[in-house]
Scaffold this motif. Sequence first.
Motif, PDB file in Angstrom:
ATOM      1  N   VAL A 121     -93.822  23.100 -62.017  1.00  0.00           N
ATOM      2  CA  VAL A 121     -92.764  22.292 -61.418  1.00  0.00           C
ATOM      3  C   VAL A 121     -92.880  20.821 -61.810  1.00  0.00           C
ATOM      4  N   ALA A 122     -94.060  20.411 -62.304  1.00  0.00           N
ATOM      5  CA  ALA A 122     -94.220  19.014 -62.716  1.00  0.00           C
ATOM      6  C   ALA A 122     -95.510  18.848 -63.507  1.00  0.00           C
ATOM      7  N   VAL A 123     -95.541  17.797 -64.298  1.00  0.00           N
ATOM      8  CA  VAL A 123     -96.768  17.337 -64.932  1.00  0.00           C
ATOM      9  C   VAL A 123     -97.035  15.966 -64.336  1.00  0.00           C
ATOM     10  N   GLU A 124     -98.198  15.802 -63.728  1.00  0.00           N
ATOM     11  CA  GLU A 124     -98.526  14.569 -63.017  1.00  0.00           C
ATOM     12  C   GLU A 124     -99.781  13.936 -63.612  1.00  0.00           C
ATOM     13  N   ASP A 125     -99.893  12.627 -63.437  1.00  0.00           N
ATOM     14  CA  ASP A 125    -101.126  11.916 -63.768  1.00  0.00           C
ATOM     15  C   ASP A 125    -101.362  10.910 -62.655  1.00  0.00           C
ATOM     16  N   PHE A 126    -102.355  11.193 -61.831  1.00  0.00           N
ATOM     17  CA  PHE A 126    -102.682  10.319 -60.711  1.00  0.00           C
ATOM     18  C   PHE A 126    -103.803   9.359 -61.079  1.00  0.00           C
ATOM     19  N   GLY A 127    -104.147   9.286 -62.364  1.00  0.00           N
ATOM     20  CA  GLY A 127    -105.149   8.344 -62.828  1.00  0.00           C
ATOM     21  C   GLY A 127    -106.387   8.980 -63.436  1.00  0.00           C
ATOM     22  N   ALA A 128    -106.612  10.263 -63.205  1.00  0.00           N
ATOM     23  CA  ALA A 128    -107.814  10.908 -63.726  1.00  0.00           C
ATOM     24  C   ALA A 128    -107.486  11.934 -64.805  1.00  0.00           C
ATOM     25  N   GLY A 129    -106.290  11.911 -65.340  1.00  0.00           N
ATOM     26  CA  GLY A 129    -105.892  12.858 -66.376  1.00  0.00           C
ATOM     27  C   GLY A 129    -104.687  13.667 -65.931  1.00  0.00           C
ATOM     28  N   ASP A 130    -104.074  14.326 -66.876  1.00  0.00           N
ATOM     29  CA  ASP A 130    -102.863  15.083 -66.612  1.00  0.00           C
ATOM     30  C   ASP A 130    -103.164  16.363 -65.834  1.00  0.00           C
ATOM     31  N   LEU A 131    -102.257  16.676 -64.907  1.00  0.00           N
ATOM     32  CA  LEU A 131    -102.359  17.879 -64.084  1.00  0.00           C
ATOM     33  C   LEU A 131    -101.032  18.621 -64.135  1.00  0.00           C
ATOM     34  N   LEU A 132    -101.100  19.940 -64.145  1.00  0.00           N
ATOM     35  CA  LEU A 132     -99.901  20.754 -64.005  1.00  0.00           C
ATOM     36  C   LEU A 132     -99.759  21.124 -62.540  1.00  0.00           C
ATOM     37  N   GLU A 133     -98.580  20.875 -61.974  1.00  0.00           N
ATOM     38  CA  GLU A 133     -98.307  21.317 -60.611  1.00  0.00           C
ATOM     39  C   GLU A 133     -97.614  22.664 -60.712  1.00  0.00           C
ATOM     40  N   ILE A 134     -98.203  23.658 -60.057  1.00  0.00           N
ATOM     41  CA  ILE A 134     -97.719  25.026 -60.164  1.00  0.00           C
ATOM     42  C   ILE A 134     -97.250  25.511 -58.796  1.00  0.00           C
ATOM     43  N   ARG A 135     -96.059  26.099 -58.783  1.00  0.00           N
ATOM     44  CA  ARG A 135     -95.514  26.684 -57.553  1.00  0.00           C
ATOM     45  C   ARG A 135     -95.655  28.202 -57.667  1.00  0.00           C
ATOM     46  N   PRO A 136     -96.545  28.774 -56.831  1.00  0.00           N
ATOM     47  CA  PRO A 136     -96.671  30.236 -56.841  1.00  0.00           C
ATOM     48  C   PRO A 136     -95.475  30.879 -56.146  1.00  0.00           C
ATOM     49  N   LYS A 137     -95.363  32.201 -56.244  1.00  0.00           N
ATOM     50  CA  LYS A 137     -94.263  32.895 -55.563  1.00  0.00           C
ATOM     51  C   LYS A 137     -94.343  32.677 -54.062  1.00  0.00           C
TER      52      LYS A 137
END
Length: 185
Positions: A121-137
């Motif tokens: 649902v998003a690719v985020e970077d809160f300062g410590a590197g890129d994260l994938l935000e995943i929405r499960p079913k």
Amino acid sequence: MSSNETQKVLMAKIGAAHGVRGEVRVKPFGDDPLSFTDYGVLTTKDGKQSFEVQNARVQKTVVVTKFKEVTDRNRAEELNGVELYIDRDQLPDTEDDEFYYSDLNGLTVQDPDGKAMGKIVAVEDFGAGDLLEIRPKRGKTFYIPFTKDFVPEINLEAGFVTVDLPEDYLSDEKPSDSSGASPDK
């Protein structure tokens, strides 16, 4: 998304006003802090406001920017938090094994055995590197590091990414102490 709806790509976000002549601090999203200035008119996601960069200069972690449409501090202050977009088709084509983060949104996430785990649902970077935000079913979204170890395969054409998570990554249990001592003692 309908075929006549153009995909928007977030390029930058306007921050606080800078000075009295309508300049603003802009947080760019991209490897080159001035890249958002290369695409002509920037718009809000809904397309109701547009901005053309008159000049911009890098200052520490932001880009001090003067937009032609912003002539005083009052107007600059009103823009704090406004996100600036371009149309996806304005970006250059990618090479093999390259992609834009916006291309990942909506892709199916699967484990190494091909079992679906949710969608990005998003690719985020809160300062410590890129994260994938995943929405499960079912359940809350969760984040995974966007690294080759955690995401060994990205297949844009087939519409999925493969993630390889440690066995207890999604567990709600607290890690046990290897000494066998209770954490309450």
